[in-house]
Design a protein around this motif. Structure first.
Motif, PDB file in Angstrom:
ATOM      1  N   ASP B  30       0.817  -1.208   0.000  1.00 16.49           N
ATOM      2  CA  ASP B  30       0.000   0.000   0.000  1.00 16.49           C
ATOM      3  C   ASP B  30       0.855   1.263   0.000  1.00 16.49           C
ATOM      4  OD1 ASP B  30      -2.017  -1.849   2.178  1.00 16.49           O
ATOM      5  OD2 ASP B  30      -2.662  -1.174   0.203  1.00 16.49           O
ATOM      6  N   ALA B  31       1.902   1.268   0.779  1.00 11.22           N
ATOM      7  CA  ALA B  31       2.681   2.495   0.988  1.00 11.22           C
ATOM      8  C   ALA B  31       3.940   2.510   0.123  1.00 11.22           C
ATOM      9  CB  ALA B  31       3.071   2.600   2.466  1.00 11.22           C
ATOM     10  N   GLN B  50       0.486   6.622   1.235  1.00 12.22           N
ATOM     11  CA  GLN B  50      -0.046   5.464   1.964  1.00 12.22           C
ATOM     12  C   GLN B  50      -1.164   4.776   1.194  1.00 12.22           C
ATOM     13  OE1 GLN B  50      -0.941   7.517   5.686  1.00 12.22           O
ATOM     14  NE2 GLN B  50       0.803   6.531   6.637  1.00 12.22           N
ATOM     15  N   SER B  94       6.135  -0.494   1.474  1.00 13.81           N
ATOM     16  CA  SER B  94       5.864  -1.338   2.639  1.00 13.81           C
ATOM     17  C   SER B  94       4.396  -1.690   2.652  1.00 13.81           C
ATOM     18  CB  SER B  94       6.259  -0.631   3.938  1.00 13.81           C
ATOM     19  OG  SER B  94       5.407   0.460   4.217  1.00 13.81           O
ATOM     20  N   MET B  95       4.091  -2.803   3.338  1.00  9.81           N
ATOM     21  CA  MET B  95       2.698  -3.202   3.448  1.00  9.81           C
ATOM     22  C   MET B  95       2.148  -2.737   4.779  1.00  9.81           C
ATOM     23  SD  MET B  95       3.203  -7.300   3.962  1.00  9.81           S
ATOM     24  CE  MET B  95       1.455  -7.606   4.083  1.00  9.81           C
ATOM     25  N   SER B  96       0.862  -2.649   4.873  1.00  7.25           N
ATOM     26  CA  SER B  96       0.247  -2.265   6.140  1.00  7.25           C
ATOM     27  C   SER B  96       0.333  -3.445   7.100  1.00  7.25           C
ATOM     28  CB  SER B  96      -1.205  -1.868   5.917  1.00  7.25           C
ATOM     29  OG  SER B  96      -1.912  -2.929   5.327  1.00  7.25           O
ATOM     30  N   GLY B  97       0.180  -3.141   8.369  1.00  6.63           N
ATOM     31  CA  GLY B  97       0.226  -4.232   9.333  1.00  6.63           C
ATOM     32  C   GLY B  97       1.331  -4.055  10.329  1.00  6.63           C
ATOM     33  N   ASN B  98       1.618  -5.085  11.031  1.00  8.11           N
ATOM     34  CA  ASN B  98       2.485  -4.996  12.194  1.00  8.11           C
ATOM     35  C   ASN B  98       3.956  -4.813  11.834  1.00  8.11           C
ATOM     36  OD1 ASN B  98       3.013  -5.111  15.000  1.00  8.11           O
ATOM     37  ND2 ASN B  98       3.749  -7.187  14.731  1.00  8.11           N
ATOM     38  N   ARG B  99       4.384  -5.394  10.737  1.00  2.01           N
ATOM     39  CA  ARG B  99       5.820  -5.418  10.511  1.00  2.01           C
ATOM     40  C   ARG B  99       6.317  -4.134   9.852  1.00  2.01           C
ATOM     41  NH1 ARG B  99       9.169 -10.662   8.476  1.00  2.01           N
ATOM     42  NH2 ARG B  99      11.151  -9.637   8.161  1.00  2.01           N
ATOM     43  N   ASN B 100       5.672  -3.741   8.760  1.00  5.69           N
ATOM     44  CA  ASN B 100       5.978  -2.461   8.126  1.00  5.69           C
ATOM     45  C   ASN B 100       7.419  -2.306   7.688  1.00  5.69           C
ATOM     46  OD1 ASN B 100       3.667  -0.168   9.768  1.00  5.69           O
ATOM     47  ND2 ASN B 100       3.456  -1.491   8.023  1.00  5.69           N
ATOM     48  N   GLU B 101       8.159  -3.394   7.455  1.00  6.88           N
ATOM     49  CA  GLU B 101       9.510  -3.200   6.949  1.00  6.88           C
ATOM     50  C   GLU B 101       9.425  -2.614   5.560  1.00  6.88           C
ATOM     51  OE1 GLU B 101      10.230  -7.687   6.792  1.00  6.88           O
ATOM     52  OE2 GLU B 101      11.498  -6.943   5.178  1.00  6.88           O
ATOM     53  N   GLN B 102      10.370  -1.752   5.257  1.00 10.65           N
ATOM     54  CA  GLN B 102      10.395  -1.122   3.949  1.00 10.65           C
ATOM     55  C   GLN B 102      11.343  -1.892   3.038  1.00 10.65           C
ATOM     56  OE1 GLN B 102      10.944   3.125   3.955  1.00 10.65           O
ATOM     57  NE2 GLN B 102       9.470   3.428   5.607  1.00 10.65           N
TER      58      GLN B 102
END
Lengths: 112, 113
Positions: B30-31, B50, B94-102
């Motif tokens: 998403d981002a 985002q 990065s994807m949404s959610g808990n991890r958010n690693e780029q």
């Protein structure tokens, strides 16, 4: 977001553990600690992140102090390919994406 | 293969010309983000998005513009108003959610002559 302080450079012998320190004394309760590394002229690569518990994955271990004001990234058996700039970042996680502020990082030189 | 592509790797332009840097991802993230890196320095955030059709300025947005018409694409235009455009430009997603690693692309090195 909280700022971080890292030593500008470190050396490590090949095969030994590399311990990279990071101070983040102004970290807030909902900020995570992230580590990335950048090999020369490439895009940064995610290594690991954590909130308050120690974390381990296939690349490294992250040790966060109980007060969360500092952390250490451990590469257990450094190789020449681990020579890179290592960035310690603190940041919040949002529903979609996050904003990370990259400081100067630590330039790790792994020597034979 | 899933990933982020940036093209071209090296780009040369004359002073006063606008130039658009490409960034495409097939990770269904998403981002998306644009960073600038100067020699020996860390990364500085230019713009981020985002969601499709929405984007926000980062720390150094002046002289840059972006669009997000498709989820997969986030092109960056370096305009003639950017006073010192020569730099290494990095795109990430990065994807949404808990991890958010780029996840970062390989970068484009822009030189303005």
């Amino acid at each position: 977001d909280a700022k971080t302080t890292q030593p500008p450079s470190m050396d490590c012998a090949e095969g030994r553990a590399a311990n990279l320190p990071c101070n983040h004394s102004t970290i807030s309760g909902n900020e995570y600690v992230y580590w990335y590394r950048q090999i020369h002229s490439q895009g940064p690569q995610y290594i690991i992140h954590g909130l308050k518990n120690n974390e381990t994955n296939e690349m490294a271990s992250l040790i966060i102090t109980e007060d969360r004001k500092s952390s250490t990234l451990i590469l257990p058996h450094a190789t020449l390919r681990d020579t890179a700039v290592y960035y310690c970042i603190v940041g919040k996680i949002y529903n979609a994406g996050n904003m990370l502020t990259f400081g100067g990082g630590t330039r790790l030189m792994v020597k034979p | 293969d899933g990933g982020i592509t940036q093209s071209p790797k090296y780009l040369f332009r004359k002073e006063g010309q606008n130039v658009t840097l490409s960034c495409e991802q097939n990770l269904n993230h998403d981002a998306m983000y644009w960073y600038r890196q100067d020699p020996g320095q860390g990364l500085r955030l230019i713009y981020y998005s985002q969601i499709v059709n929405d984007f926000q300025k980062g720390d150094i947005a002046e002289g840059y513009s972006v669009s997000r018409e498709k989820k997969e694409s986030f092109p960056l235009t370096v305009t003639s108003a950017q006073k010192n455009p020569t730099a290494f430009y990095l795109c990430a997603s990065s994807m949404s959610g808990n991890r958010n690693e780029q996840f970062f692309g390989p970068g484009t090195r822009l030189t303005v002559l």
